[in-house]
Design an enzyme around this catalytic site. Structure first.
Site, PDB file in Angstrom:
ATOM      1  N   GLU A  97      49.275  45.039  29.997  1.00  0.00           N
ATOM      2  CA  GLU A  97      48.175  44.184  30.466  1.00  0.00           C
ATOM      3  C   GLU A  97      46.853  44.915  30.240  1.00  0.00           C
ATOM      4  OE1 GLU A  97      46.834  41.540  31.019  1.00  0.00           O
ATOM      5  OE2 GLU A  97      47.239  40.784  33.033  1.00  0.00           O
ATOM      6  N   ASP A 101      43.623  43.310  38.422  1.00  0.00           N
ATOM      7  CA  ASP A 101      42.520  43.112  39.353  1.00  0.00           C
ATOM      8  C   ASP A 101      43.143  42.801  40.714  1.00  0.00           C
ATOM      9  OD1 ASP A 101      39.947  42.544  40.256  1.00  0.00           O
ATOM     10  OD2 ASP A 101      39.841  40.595  39.312  1.00  0.00           O
ATOM     11  N   LYS A 129      41.854  48.048  38.723  1.00  0.00           N
ATOM     12  CA  LYS A 129      40.798  47.853  39.732  1.00  0.00           C
ATOM     13  C   LYS A 129      41.458  47.820  41.096  1.00  0.00           C
ATOM     14  CE  LYS A 129      37.704  44.752  37.192  1.00  0.00           C
ATOM     15  NZ  LYS A 129      36.947  43.487  37.314  1.00  0.00           N
ATOM     16  N   ASP A 157      37.339  40.252  27.410  1.00  0.00           N
ATOM     17  CA  ASP A 157      36.225  39.320  27.200  1.00  0.00           C
ATOM     18  C   ASP A 157      35.458  38.969  28.469  1.00  0.00           C
ATOM     19  OD1 ASP A 157      38.303  37.710  28.413  1.00  0.00           O
ATOM     20  OD2 ASP A 157      37.112  35.977  27.815  1.00  0.00           O
TER      21      ASP A 157
HETATM   22  P1  IMP Z   1      44.431  39.342  38.560  1.00  0.00           P
HETATM   23  O1  IMP Z   1      44.949  40.763  38.585  1.00  0.00           O
HETATM   24  O2  IMP Z   1      45.494  38.313  38.747  1.00  0.00           O
HETATM   25  O3  IMP Z   1      43.303  39.165  39.522  1.00  0.00           O
HETATM   26  O4  IMP Z   1      43.811  39.020  37.137  1.00  0.00           O
HETATM   27  C1  IMP Z   1      43.739  39.935  36.136  1.00  0.00           C
HETATM   28  C2  IMP Z   1      43.178  39.276  34.907  1.00  0.00           C
HETATM   29  O5  IMP Z   1      41.842  38.804  35.139  1.00  0.00           O
HETATM   30  C3  IMP Z   1      43.050  40.291  33.786  1.00  0.00           C
HETATM   31  O6  IMP Z   1      44.227  40.358  33.029  1.00  0.00           O
HETATM   32  C4  IMP Z   1      41.869  39.780  33.013  1.00  0.00           C
HETATM   33  O7  IMP Z   1      42.309  38.803  32.088  1.00  0.00           O
HETATM   34  C5  IMP Z   1      40.999  39.126  34.066  1.00  0.00           C
HETATM   35  N1  IMP Z   1      39.987  40.097  34.524  1.00  0.00           N
HETATM   36  C6  IMP Z   1      39.953  40.767  35.692  1.00  0.00           C
HETATM   37  N2  IMP Z   1      38.904  41.601  35.758  1.00  0.00           N
HETATM   38  C7  IMP Z   1      38.250  41.471  34.580  1.00  0.00           C
HETATM   39  C8  IMP Z   1      37.077  42.123  34.005  1.00  0.00           C
HETATM   40  O8  IMP Z   1      36.417  42.993  34.592  1.00  0.00           O
HETATM   41  N3  IMP Z   1      36.743  41.720  32.751  1.00  0.00           N
HETATM   42  C9  IMP Z   1      37.436  40.764  32.054  1.00  0.00           C
HETATM   43  N4  IMP Z   1      38.533  40.161  32.534  1.00  0.00           N
HETATM   44  C10 IMP Z   1      38.943  40.507  33.786  1.00  0.00           C
HETATM   45 MG    MG Z   2      44.738  39.431  31.232  1.00  0.00          MG
END
Ligand code: IMP
Ligand code: MG
Length: 176
Positions: A97, A101, A129, A157
């Site tokens: 991945e 986040d 993160k 992106d």
């Molecule tokens: P989550 O962990 O489900 O919140 O989502 C993660 C996804 O959100 C990542 O794989 C990215 O596609 C997108 N994402 C999260 N943070 C960022 C960022 O800082 N820049 C670009 N895409 C991000």
């Molecule tokens: Mg992603």
């Protein structure tokens, strides 16, 4: 509107980090041939560099998880998996991945994968993160830690822009 991207991690730092992750993966999969599953689209540059550093036999597949709009926030639900052509029953799966986040996307994807009975599932993310984590996902391989800031470049992106930047950059997004 966005400001000019500022470099957080240079292409040289990225190459060193990718090599370090490759050594960790090789050590853990010494007698195995993992199936790397890249989550599109953000992971494609990272995965392309990573496999060329790996000196163990690997296979590659990609999935696209349709849960994101074009914006900056996770919508929280994986609606559908596109792709995943290869059978994963009995395989050692390594998910690749770009950024983890909240972890919500990954958590749901792992749950879906486990129903197909892989031998093992590990996670590799270029950027972690941790401060924003909501779901309990544990990363086995991590490249960089970032604070709660938005990053682009090296495949990642913002509204489909900046994927082509060779360095990982930070951008401030100003509401229009
Ligand atoms: P989550 O962990 O489900 O919140 O989502 C993660 C996804 O959100 C990542 O794989 C990215 O596609 C997108 N994402 C999260 N943070 C960022 C960022 O800082 N820049 C670009 N895409 C991000
Ligand atoms: Mg992603």
């Amino acid at each position: 509107m966005t400001e000019q991207p500022e470099i957080l991690f240079t292409r040289q730092e990225i190459q060193k980090t990718v090599a370090r992750i490759a050594r960790e993966i090789e050590r853990d999969y010494r007698d195995a041939s993992p199936l790397l599953i890249g989550i599109l689209q953000g992971s494609f540059v990272f995965l392309a560099d990573l496999i060329r550093q790996l000196e163990i036999p690997v296979e590659v597949d990609f999935v696209r998880l349709s849960s994101y709009g074009s914006g900056m926030e996770s919508s929280g639900a994986v609606k559908e998996i596109h792709g995943l052509e290869k059978p994963i029953g009995g395989r050692d799966v390594l998910i690749v991945e770009d950024i983890v986040d909240t972890g919500i996307t990954l958590k749901r994807f792992i749950n879906i994968l486990r129903r197909r009975h892989p031998a093992s599932v590990r996670l590799c993310a270029l950027i972690d993160k941790t401060a924003r984590r909501e779901a309990d996902v544990v990363l086995d391989y991590t490249g960089f830690q970032v604070e709660d800031e938005f990053v682009v470049g090296y495949g990642i992106d913002c509204n489909e822009r900046y994927r082509n930047l060779p360095d990982i950059c930070h951008i401030k997004v100003i509401p229009e």
